[in-house]
Design an enzyme around this catalytic site. Structure first.
Site, PDB file in Angstrom:
ATOM      1  N   TYR A 199      31.861  41.941 -25.275  1.00 11.53           N
ATOM      2  CA  TYR A 199      30.612  41.977 -26.026  1.00 11.53           C
ATOM      3  C   TYR A 199      29.961  40.607 -25.920  1.00 11.53           C
ATOM      4  O   TYR A 199      30.627  39.585 -26.159  1.00 11.53           O
ATOM      5  CB  TYR A 199      30.900  42.308 -27.489  1.00 11.53           C
ATOM      6  N   LYS A 230      29.204  30.570 -33.590  1.00 13.27           N
ATOM      7  CA  LYS A 230      30.188  30.613 -34.669  1.00 13.27           C
ATOM      8  C   LYS A 230      30.653  29.215 -35.144  1.00 13.27           C
ATOM      9  O   LYS A 230      29.972  28.548 -35.913  1.00 13.27           O
ATOM     10  CB  LYS A 230      31.382  31.486 -34.236  1.00 13.27           C
ATOM     11  N   ASP A 239      31.921  33.312 -21.850  1.00 13.31           N
ATOM     12  CA  ASP A 239      31.310  33.498 -23.176  1.00 13.31           C
ATOM     13  C   ASP A 239      32.370  33.075 -24.195  1.00 13.31           C
ATOM     14  O   ASP A 239      33.276  33.847 -24.508  1.00 13.31           O
ATOM     15  CB  ASP A 239      30.901  34.958 -23.368  1.00 13.31           C
TER      16      ASP A 239
HETATM   17  P1  KE4 Z   1      26.069  36.699 -32.574  1.00 14.31           P
HETATM   18  O1  KE4 Z   1      24.714  37.073 -32.044  1.00 14.31           O
HETATM   19  O2  KE4 Z   1      26.661  37.796 -33.447  1.00 14.31           O
HETATM   20  O3  KE4 Z   1      26.079  35.320 -33.261  1.00 14.31           O
HETATM   21  O4  KE4 Z   1      27.051  36.507 -31.330  1.00 14.31           O
HETATM   22  C1  KE4 Z   1      27.192  37.554 -30.399  1.00 14.31           C
HETATM   23  C2  KE4 Z   1      28.524  37.398 -29.682  1.00 14.31           C
HETATM   24  C3  KE4 Z   1      28.532  36.941 -28.380  1.00 14.31           C
HETATM   25  N1  KE4 Z   1      29.693  36.767 -27.706  1.00 14.31           N
HETATM   26  C4  KE4 Z   1      30.887  37.028 -28.288  1.00 14.31           C
HETATM   27  C5  KE4 Z   1      32.146  36.825 -27.499  1.00 14.31           C
HETATM   28  C6  KE4 Z   1      30.946  37.495 -29.628  1.00 14.31           C
HETATM   29  O5  KE4 Z   1      32.143  37.766 -30.188  1.00 14.31           O
HETATM   30  C7  KE4 Z   1      29.748  37.682 -30.340  1.00 14.31           C
HETATM   31  C8  KE4 Z   1      29.716  38.211 -31.765  1.00 14.31           C
HETATM   32  N2  KE4 Z   1      30.965  38.583 -32.318  1.00 14.31           N
HETATM   33  C9  KE4 Z   1      30.920  39.641 -33.292  1.00 14.31           C
HETATM   34  C10 KE4 Z   1      32.366  39.929 -33.703  1.00 14.31           C
HETATM   35  N3  KE4 Z   1      33.021  40.684 -32.730  1.00 14.31           N
HETATM   36  C11 KE4 Z   1      30.061  39.289 -34.460  1.00 14.31           C
HETATM   37  C12 KE4 Z   1      30.271  40.156 -35.675  1.00 14.31           C
HETATM   38  C13 KE4 Z   1      29.155  41.145 -35.833  1.00 14.31           C
HETATM   39  O6  KE4 Z   1      28.597  41.613 -34.822  1.00 14.31           O
HETATM   40  O7  KE4 Z   1      28.851  41.461 -37.019  1.00 14.31           O
END
Ligand code: KE4
Length: 451
Positions: free
Chosen positions: A168, A291, A263
């Site tokens: 993701y 994060k 990533d």
């Molecule tokens: P954000 O746009 O949510 O800050 O980041 C996206 C993203 C990009 N790359 C990786 C490897 C990530 O894990 C994420 C976001 N992680 C999720 C948890 N699996 C955020 C939690 C959510 O979507 O509510």
């Protein structure tokens, strides 16, 4: 704080602390607030995974966090293994982070103009992450991945990208192909609203499958701008790279003139101070972060080789922008968080406490007759109810998802808050204690014996 308390008082949360009731969780206030939320926001949440869709039961509404614990609006207390999905690596509401924010707040929340704190965090990131010679701050991991894809294409002049099933990279259209995290949690084949033309250039391969990647390069000669991946998958559950996988991708991308992008939104500063790329000794061309570098405030970043980053406007022609990018609050929380992580014994402590947890969970499964596999790397862990091993999203999907849902609920009722999806990783922090771990393992043994 008063505003917050007044808002909650309207829902009359119980003031006294209610120790978690092991029989059934008292969630009256959560139910009231969540019912109201569903009328105000789609699914009652601002991010799908929070809605407990794949584990069932009443989503919990929270009131406050501190250290390794989180309290809900009914006063129930939990040991927290989500940590706001990674940022709370030093423990929630760390006093030094909170104080640093207090100190900087008086100077204003956002300038919309250069501020020195951006230099400070940029220098810390560049010093820490092997691949990063220059960095651009944005406001989320999604933004960072969107921008890095545009940069891959701008630099190589090629349109296609290779991603991996179950990985993701945020919710931008081009990545919503066999994506992990909430997309996998909700079992969405892909998302409506994403034109076929947008994802036509997104090629996918199974994680840990180098041959599949080589085939994609062969079938799309001189068209692939790069390969993007989570160097340790956290969005299909916890899936580490097989030995040689990352090295193999480094070689393949060089061979076919494509870029390698890690990533590290989730793994950055968690797996090691220099991220998974430092841990595994494989240096990509570009890296995304998020994060932890914002210490719990909205942040993202992308960075890498100077010759590539020189393409980013206004230095170069590739456009990307953001009103709140580099704002002093997020920079401050990030700076303080990284300072805390630089202290001695940080990653040894994360490894010790998380390995104890992971080993304990697997031992509990073994003692109670459940097939399970999993593990940890530093402060990131996961497990699946299957014999395993789990090398890919396909493997993960064949674990016992129903059993995971029942396990999640049982743990919740015993004061342990795990990610509400099999397709997520778990996170520990420097605030997690041996007592937390012992309590968690005891609860797991109790729940598993009743599954
Ligand atoms: P954000 O746009 O949510 O800050 O980041 C996206 C993203 C990009 N790359 C990786 C490897 C990530 O894990 C994420 C976001 N992680 C999720 C948890 N699996 C955020 C939690 C959510 O979507 O509510």
């Amino acid at each position: 704080m008063q505003l917050w308390r007044d808002a909650l008082r309207r829902h009359n949360p119980t003031e006294e602390r209610v120790l978690v009731n092991t029989a059934t969780l008292k969630t009256t206030r959560s139910e009231e607030i969540f019912a109201a939320a569903q009328k105000l926001m789609p699914g009652g949440v601002n991010s799908p995974v929070r809605a407990f869709k794949s584990v069932g039961g009443q989503p919990i509404v929270f009131d406050r966090v501190k250290g390794s614990h989180i309290w809900d609006v009914d006063g129930n207390e939990y040991i927290d293994y989500i940590g706001s999905w990674g940022p709370a690596i030093c423990g929630h509401a760390h006093p030094e982070v909170t104080q640093a924010l207090h100190d900087v707040l008086e100077k204003g929340t956002s300038f919309g103009a250069p501020c020195y704190l951006e230099n400070v965090l940029a220098e810390m990131v560049i010093d820490a992450v092997p691949s990063i010679e220059m960095v651009r701050f944005v406001n989320s991991g999604t933004e960072a991945c969107m921008a890095v894809l545009r940069l891959m294409r701008a630099f190589t002049g090629r349109d296609k990208l290779i991603k991996f099933e179950g990985c993701y990279h945020g919710h931008a259209d081009m990545f919503l192909v066999k994506a992990g995290s909430g997309v996998a949690t909700l079992g969405l084949p892909d998302s409506p609203g994403v034109p076929k033309s947008t994802t036509a250039n997104t090629l996918t391969a199974p994680y840990n499958d180098l041959q599949a990647v080589r085939s994609l390069f062969e079938e799309n000669p001189d068209q692939v701008s790069g390969v993007i991946l989570e160097p340790i998958v956290g969005n299909a559950g916890f899936i580490p790279p097989d030995a040689g996988f990352l090295e193999g991708l480094r070689e393949l991308t060089r061979e076919y003139g494509a870029l390698l992008v890690f990533d590290e939104v989730m793994t950055g500063f968690r797996i090691a101070y220099g991220g998974a790329q430092q841990k595994f000794g494989v240096t990509p061309d570009l890296t995304t972060l998020g994060k932890i570098i914002g210490g719990g405030l909205p942040v993202g970043a992308y960075g890498g080789r100077r010759d590539i980053m020189a393409m980013v406007a206004p230095a170069g022609p590739m456009y990307q922008a953001g009103t709140l990018s580099g704002n002093p609050l997020a920079m401050t929380a990030g700076i303080k968080t990284l300072e805390l992580l630089q202290r001695s014994n940080t990653y040894e402590q994360l490894e010790r406490i998380t390995k104890k947890l992971s080993d304990g969970l697997l031992q509990a499964a073994k003692e109670t007759g459940h097939a399970a596999c999993g593990g940890n790397i530093s402060g990131m862990f996961g497990f699946f109810f299957t014999e395993g091993p789990v090398h890919s999203y396909e493997d993960a999907k064949h674990s016992d998802l129903n059993k995971f849902g029942r396990f999640h609920r049982g743990m919740l009722e015993r004061g342990v808050y795990l990610a509400p999806s099999q397709f997520e990783a778990g996170f520990t922090s420097l605030a997690h204690t041996d007592e937390d771990i012992d309590r968690t393992i005891a609860a797991a043994r109790e729940v598993m014996s009743g599954l």
